[in-house]
Write an enzyme that holds these catalytic residues in place. Structure first.
Site, PDB file in Angstrom:
ATOM      1  N   THR A  25      16.209  31.437 -49.901  1.00 36.34           N
ATOM      2  CA  THR A  25      15.575  31.558 -48.589  1.00 36.34           C
ATOM      3  C   THR A  25      16.002  30.369 -47.745  1.00 36.34           C
ATOM      4  O   THR A  25      15.658  29.225 -48.046  1.00 36.34           O
ATOM      5  CB  THR A  25      14.050  31.595 -48.726  1.00 36.34           C
ATOM      6  OG1 THR A  25      13.671  32.687 -49.567  1.00 36.34           O
ATOM      7  CG2 THR A  25      13.384  31.757 -47.368  1.00 36.34           C
ATOM      8  N   LYS A  54      14.570  38.039 -44.387  1.00 39.13           N
ATOM      9  CA  LYS A  54      13.756  37.322 -45.375  1.00 39.13           C
ATOM     10  C   LYS A  54      12.713  36.450 -44.684  1.00 39.13           C
ATOM     11  O   LYS A  54      11.579  36.320 -45.154  1.00 39.13           O
ATOM     12  CB  LYS A  54      14.645  36.463 -46.282  1.00 39.13           C
ATOM     13  CG  LYS A  54      13.879  35.683 -47.345  1.00 39.13           C
ATOM     14  CD  LYS A  54      13.109  36.597 -48.301  1.00 39.13           C
ATOM     15  CE  LYS A  54      12.211  35.825 -49.259  1.00 39.13           C
ATOM     16  NZ  LYS A  54      12.969  35.058 -50.263  1.00 39.13           N
ATOM     17  N   LYS A  97       7.673  25.272 -47.059  1.00 34.51           N
ATOM     18  CA  LYS A  97       9.087  25.418 -46.685  1.00 34.51           C
ATOM     19  C   LYS A  97       9.350  26.743 -45.979  1.00 34.51           C
ATOM     20  O   LYS A  97       9.939  26.779 -44.892  1.00 34.51           O
ATOM     21  CB  LYS A  97       9.976  25.313 -47.925  1.00 34.51           C
ATOM     22  CG  LYS A  97      11.461  25.623 -47.676  1.00 34.51           C
ATOM     23  CD  LYS A  97      12.257  25.575 -48.943  1.00 34.51           C
ATOM     24  CE  LYS A  97      12.083  26.793 -49.821  1.00 34.51           C
ATOM     25  NZ  LYS A  97      12.798  28.004 -49.292  1.00 34.51           N
TER      26      LYS A  97
END
Length: 302
Positions: free
Chosen positions: A105, A181, A250
């Protein structure tokens, strides 16, 4: 453009990152008859791969020359950059026909730039982030969001299908998979934060948490995150980690950044991001991501 796969043979697959996800991917590749060359900074992970029938190399730069497809399951863009361009990076030894597949990611803008940089060196990139977690990696049921040159995607798709139940192609340019994503993580983070908030409010109201969870799961209020993480919140079993709070700090940070670049306010995503950030700030960043419930419970206790 030459193919990475000769007729009637399988490509040699390099796998960077043998953590919880990478191990499951490696097992699926090996079970389907692929030769796997693994790379990881953890020597125990390398020994594990050898015990499963895989191969390892003393260095990524040295071993990358033997692979046709290099799949990266590292944590983020910084580790991707190091794996490809660092002192022991793979790029200098990759063959001209090789393809790089990134499953991490990462910021879509970074992946777009990476595709152009690799193209300038004669290497193709397939942007292929995944969702489904550790369980999906081991079961071979990950959902994969792929983007890249159609020839490149076609070459790597049989490999992706060894560990992915569904491989969706989102476009011809690297970065489009990563953009998808980011949107996926927006909903995951919001659903998880909302589950923690709802159950913490139920506790504050004096309701039995186990019964409250069963009711919420039984109707329209349910979500996959509520069903999976809710029991951990009720038990407060945050040391059984499948994905840490810091991971959502994150990932939701990427969501917020991507939204800002698109001049899109994303207020709900920002609220969820701040909830995970506050949870990490209290020293719980390494706990399971369901520990966002602790953050809301503490607020309710004040």
């Amino acid at each position: 453009m030459s193919s990475v796969q000769k007729e009637n043979t399988k490509p040699v697959v390099g796998l960077v990152g043998l953590g919880a996800m990478g191990k499951g991917v490696a097992l699926n590749l090996l079970s389907k008859g692929y030769d796997v060359v693994g790379f990881d900074v953890n020597s125990e992970a390398l020994r594990w791969l050898e015990s499963q029938g895989g191969k390892t190399s003393p260095s990524l730069r040295q071993g990358a020359g033997s692979v046709d497809i290099l799949i990266s399951f590292v944590v983020n863009d910084a580790q991707t950059e190091s794996a490809l361009f660092g002192q022991d990076g793979a790029l200098e030894s990759l063959q001209s026909h090789a393809l790089v597949v990134t499953c991490s990611t990462m910021p879509p803008s970074y992946v777009q730039s990476l595709g152009k940089r690799l193209q300038a060196r004669g290497i193709g990139l397939v942007d292929a982030p995944v969702t489904g977690g550790q369980v999906g990696a081991h079961a071979g049921t990950l959902t994969i969001m792929a983007a890249g040159h159609p020839v490149h995607v076609a070459c790597v798709k049989p490999v992706l299908e060894t560990f992915g139940k569904s491989v969706y192609v989102l476009g011809d340019e690297p970065g489009m998979g990563s953009q998808m994503k980011v949107i996926n993580q927006l909903l995951c983070g919001v659903h998880l934060a909302a589950a923690g908030e709802a159950l913490a409010l139920a506790r504050r109201a004096g309701l039995p948490l186990d019964t409250s969870l069963e009711i919420l799961k039984s109707g329209a209020a349910s979500s996959w995150m509520l069903g999976d993480r809710g029991p951990r919140m009720v038990r407060e079993s945050f040391d059984d980690i499948t994905s840490a709070v810091n991971i959502f700090v994150k990932d939701l940070g990427l969501v917020v950044d991507a939204a800002r670049q698109s001049t899109f306010p994303a207020p709900i995503a920002n609220a969820a991001y701040l909830s995970f950030l506050a949870t990490a700030a209290k020293g719980w960043g390494a706990l399971d991501d369901s520990a966002v419930f602790k953050h809301y419970s503490q607020i309710n206790a004040e």
